[in-house]
Design a protein around this motif. Structure first.
Motif, short mmCIF file in Angstrom:
data_model
loop_
_atom_site.label_atom_id
_atom_site.label_comp_id
_atom_site.label_asym_id
_atom_site.label_seq_id
_atom_site.Cartn_x
_atom_site.Cartn_y
_atom_site.Cartn_z
N THR A 141 -49.69 52.10 96.62
CA THR A 141 -49.20 52.12 97.58
C THR A 141 -47.86 53.36 97.66
O THR A 141 -47.17 53.14 96.34
CB THR A 141 -48.81 50.91 98.28
OG1 THR A 141 -47.82 51.02 99.44
CG2 THR A 141 -48.01 50.09 97.12
N GLU A 143 -45.04 52.44 98.66
CA GLU A 143 -43.74 51.30 98.27
C GLU A 143 -43.59 51.23 96.98
O GLU A 143 -42.76 50.46 96.90
CB GLU A 143 -44.05 50.42 99.25
CG GLU A 143 -44.18 50.49 100.74
CD GLU A 143 -44.32 49.24 101.56
OE1 GLU A 143 -45.07 48.43 101.21
OE2 GLU A 143 -43.74 48.93 102.44
N PRO A 160 -48.77 60.23 106.66
CA PRO A 160 -47.94 59.60 105.62
C PRO A 160 -46.64 59.95 105.29
O PRO A 160 -45.86 59.26 104.64
CB PRO A 160 -48.89 60.07 104.25
CG PRO A 160 -49.74 61.20 104.90
CD PRO A 160 -49.79 61.12 106.32
N ASN A 163 -44.64 57.01 106.49
CA ASN A 163 -44.64 56.10 105.34
C ASN A 163 -43.64 56.47 104.37
O ASN A 163 -43.18 55.25 103.65
CB ASN A 163 -46.15 55.91 104.75
CG ASN A 163 -47.19 55.30 105.87
OD1 ASN A 163 -47.47 56.32 106.85
ND2 ASN A 163 -47.80 54.27 105.89
N LEU A 226 -54.84 55.75 99.93
CA LEU A 226 -53.85 54.97 100.41
C LEU A 226 -54.38 53.97 101.54
O LEU A 226 -54.09 54.16 102.69
CB LEU A 226 -52.79 55.70 100.88
CG LEU A 226 -52.00 56.56 99.60
CD1 LEU A 226 -51.07 57.76 100.41
CD2 LEU A 226 -51.31 55.86 98.79
N GLU A 229 -51.23 50.48 102.69
CA GLU A 229 -49.68 50.53 103.46
C GLU A 229 -49.44 49.34 103.91
O GLU A 229 -50.08 49.02 105.16
CB GLU A 229 -49.61 51.77 104.00
CG GLU A 229 -50.05 52.89 103.17
CD GLU A 229 -48.77 53.06 101.98
OE1 GLU A 229 -47.68 53.27 102.05
OE2 GLU A 229 -49.43 52.97 100.91
#
Length: 292
Positions: A141, A143, A160, A163, A226, A229
């Motif tokens: 991810t 993050e 993305p 994100n 991905l 997310e």
């Protein structure tokens, strides 16, 4: 009845007769034999709208996976294959499909209102690319804390990017242009070159591009779809084919072809390294059993 009124009456009768003849002709031409003369300019030819230089999707040499899918469908339909090539940038749909210069775009995201979409024939996601041994191979991810401070390539304006911004990764990101003339430039190739040379630490690309270029790199790059997310837009998409809004019978015929040939379609996509996902986000690593 005066001569003037009679003339007008005859004109109306002729118009009504022409309407019924046209309707009967349409029924005959849209019969179970699959003749779509009413909708297709040349029902004997599979006329495909494509980009002349946009690997892994298509090119003029017929090397892309959309070229291979077009060849498969042309063989199943017993049609000759022909292309209208135009760079897939602003105006692509208007110049190709919208101008009746061709009859199908082989890959189009589900829900895009520029075209009428068929049923999807694959599902994939944006993916994180990393070099083996980078320590980022198991990042799943954007993050993930291991990406903080890293130089990450991203095509500007793609989902993305949002994100990445929410994850605080844009300060050190390297953007690549979204709108390009694919005949002379490739953001995906530029990103891959920067990744393999060490200019960037990782990259985020649309799944088909990520899988294709990762497979070609030496050594091969690691590809992680991905799918986890928690913030920002979802990065998983269904892809079908695009036809004109009025071409209902043609769409139904393409839907049947997709359903009947899904195993062969999957195999073509997998051969190009595309990370395929089922509806539960599990990777598809082998073709499904062909329908009996």
């Amino acid at each position: 009845m005066t001569t003037h009124v009679q003339r007008r009456f005859l004109i109306v009768l002729v118009a009504i007769a022409a309407t019924f003849v046209g309707r009967d002709l349409a029924r005959a031409q849209n019969s179970d034999a699959g003749d779509l003369s009413i909708e297709l300019v040349d029902p004997k030819v599979l006329r495909v709208c494509a980009d002349p230089r946009n690997m892994p999707f298509s090119n003029e040499k017929g090397e892309g996976f959309e070229n291979k899918l077009a060849e498969l469908f042309a063989a199943k339909l017993n049609k000759r294959l022909d292309y209208t090539f135009f760079p897939q940038a602003t105006g692509f749909v208007r110049v190709t499909l919208g101008s009746h210069r061709c009859d199908v775009i082989m890959g189009f995201p589900q829900g895009d209102e520029l075209v009428q979409g068929t049923n999807p024939y694959y599902r994939t996601a944006y993916a994180l690319l990393a070099k083996p041994g980078s320590g980022l191979e198991d990042v799943t991810t954007l993050e993930d804390e291991r990406l903080k401070g890293k130089h990450i390539g991203i095509v500007a304006g793609t989902p993305p990017a949002t994100n990445m911004a929410l994850a605080g990764l844009m300060a050190n990101a390297k953007p690549y242009p979204l709108m390009i003339d694919t005949r002379v430039d490739s953001s995906a190739e530029a990103m891959i070159n920067d990744l393999t040379s060490g200019t960037i630490d990782a990259g985020v690309l649309w799944g088909p591009m990520a899988g294709f270029y990762a497979k070609k790199a030496t050594p091969a790059l690691h590809v992680t779809p991905l799918i986890k997310e928690a913030t920002g837009p979802k990065l998983v998409y269904r892809i079908g084919m695009g036809v004109r809004a009025a071409d209902q019978n043609w769409k139904r015929q393409l839907n049947r072809l997709i359903q009947e040939n899904q195993a062969d379609i999957n195999q073509i996509l997998l051969d190009f390294g595309i990370p395929l996902l089922d509806e539960s986000d599990h990777p598809i690593v082998a073709t499904a059993t062909k329908p009996q």
